[in-house]
Write a protein that holds these residues in place. Structure first.
Motif, mmCIF file in Angstrom:
data_model
loop_
_atom_site.group_PDB
_atom_site.id
_atom_site.type_symbol
_atom_site.label_atom_id
_atom_site.label_comp_id
_atom_site.label_asym_id
_atom_site.label_seq_id
_atom_site.Cartn_x
_atom_site.Cartn_y
_atom_site.Cartn_z
ATOM 1 N N ASN A 108 -14.787 48.294 -42.985
ATOM 2 C CA ASN A 108 -13.952 48.005 -41.814
ATOM 3 C C ASN A 108 -12.611 47.451 -42.272
ATOM 4 O O ASN A 108 -12.550 46.602 -43.133
ATOM 5 N N ARG B 95 -10.758 45.921 -40.147
ATOM 6 C CA ARG B 95 -10.641 44.717 -39.332
ATOM 7 C C ARG B 95 -12.012 44.061 -39.246
ATOM 8 O O ARG B 95 -12.944 44.648 -38.723
ATOM 9 N N ASP C 112 -14.796 40.856 -38.329
ATOM 10 C CA ASP C 112 -15.022 39.854 -37.295
ATOM 11 C C ASP C 112 -14.748 38.461 -37.863
ATOM 12 O O ASP C 112 -14.823 38.247 -39.079
ATOM 13 N N THR D 223 -17.485 36.914 -40.338
ATOM 14 C CA THR D 223 -17.491 37.446 -41.703
ATOM 15 C C THR D 223 -16.287 36.948 -42.487
ATOM 16 O O THR D 223 -16.400 36.605 -43.667
ATOM 17 N N ILE E 62 -21.453 40.625 -40.806
ATOM 18 C CA ILE E 62 -21.951 41.857 -40.180
ATOM 19 C C ILE E 62 -22.266 42.939 -41.205
ATOM 20 O O ILE E 62 -22.693 44.032 -40.832
#
Length: 202
Positions: A56, A58, A60, A63, A161
């Motif tokens: 990812n 981006r 969260d 994380t 995540i």
């Protein structure tokens, strides 16, 4: 927690780890009867060993917070002598892949290779050597023994995540969950991708 590995077994694991560690520290031509040469550079040849999508872009906040905490906990290990004083020892020579990049040298705290996941206590530290022979901390790796973890948990371990990668004893002598985190040198393929194109064994 039930102990799945007694002290004798852990000693055996430590010896085996010193030859096998981590995620491809053996080339396709290596055998268990031929220990790594002191000056050897380990190179993997297959480009399809672990097909991982890009991470990812981006993340969260949870994380990101865990990554910040991990950086804080490992800052002192930029001094490799401090890492060795804390129990880390050379677990592999420099690991690289001709197409995917490198992992560098793995320094492992073998006493922490068990079924416990502490997000601020990685089992391995990843170092890259510069042209002057100095070691630079580039990342960290978690290795969790599957049997004791699964005994107490219904799900595999997660870093925020991000689910850990699973190794069914293809490289290490026991099934395990593992995760690379490139917290000290950027990885254009993703912070949790096994190989880092920016890390070299040259």
């Amino acid at each position: 927690m039930m102990k799945f590995l007694n002290q004798t077994q852990m000693l055996g694991v430590a010896v085996l780890l010193s030859f096998l560690l981590f995620s491809g520290c053996l080339s396709e031509d290596s055998t268990l009867t031929e220990p790594l040469q002191p000056e050897a550079k380990v190179e993997l040849k297959s480009s399809n060993l672990w097909p991982n999508p890009l991470e990812n872009l981006r993340m969260d906040p949870g994380t990101l917070k865990m990554l910040a905490d991990l950086r804080k906990a490992t800052t002192k290990y930029h001094d490799i002598e401090v890492a060795m004083e804390d129990g880390y020892a050379l677990g592999s020579e420099c690991v690289s892949h001709p197409d995917l990049g490198g992992m560098g040298y793995h320094f492992v705290n073998f006493t922490w290779v068990d079924g416990v996941f502490d997000p601020t206590q990685p089992e391995a530290l990843l170092y890259e050597m510069d042209h002057h022979g100095n070691m630079h901390l580039v990342g960290a790796e978690f290795v969790i023994v599957q049997a004791p973890w699964d005994f107490e948990n219904e799900m595999p371990p997660y870093f925020g995540i991000r689910e850990f990668d699973y190794d069914p004893a293809n490289v290490l002598p026991f099934p395990n969950y593992q995760l690379h985190t490139w917290i000290w040198k950027g990885n254009p393929k993703g912070i949790f991708t096994k190989f880092n194109p920016n890390v070299s064994c040259n």
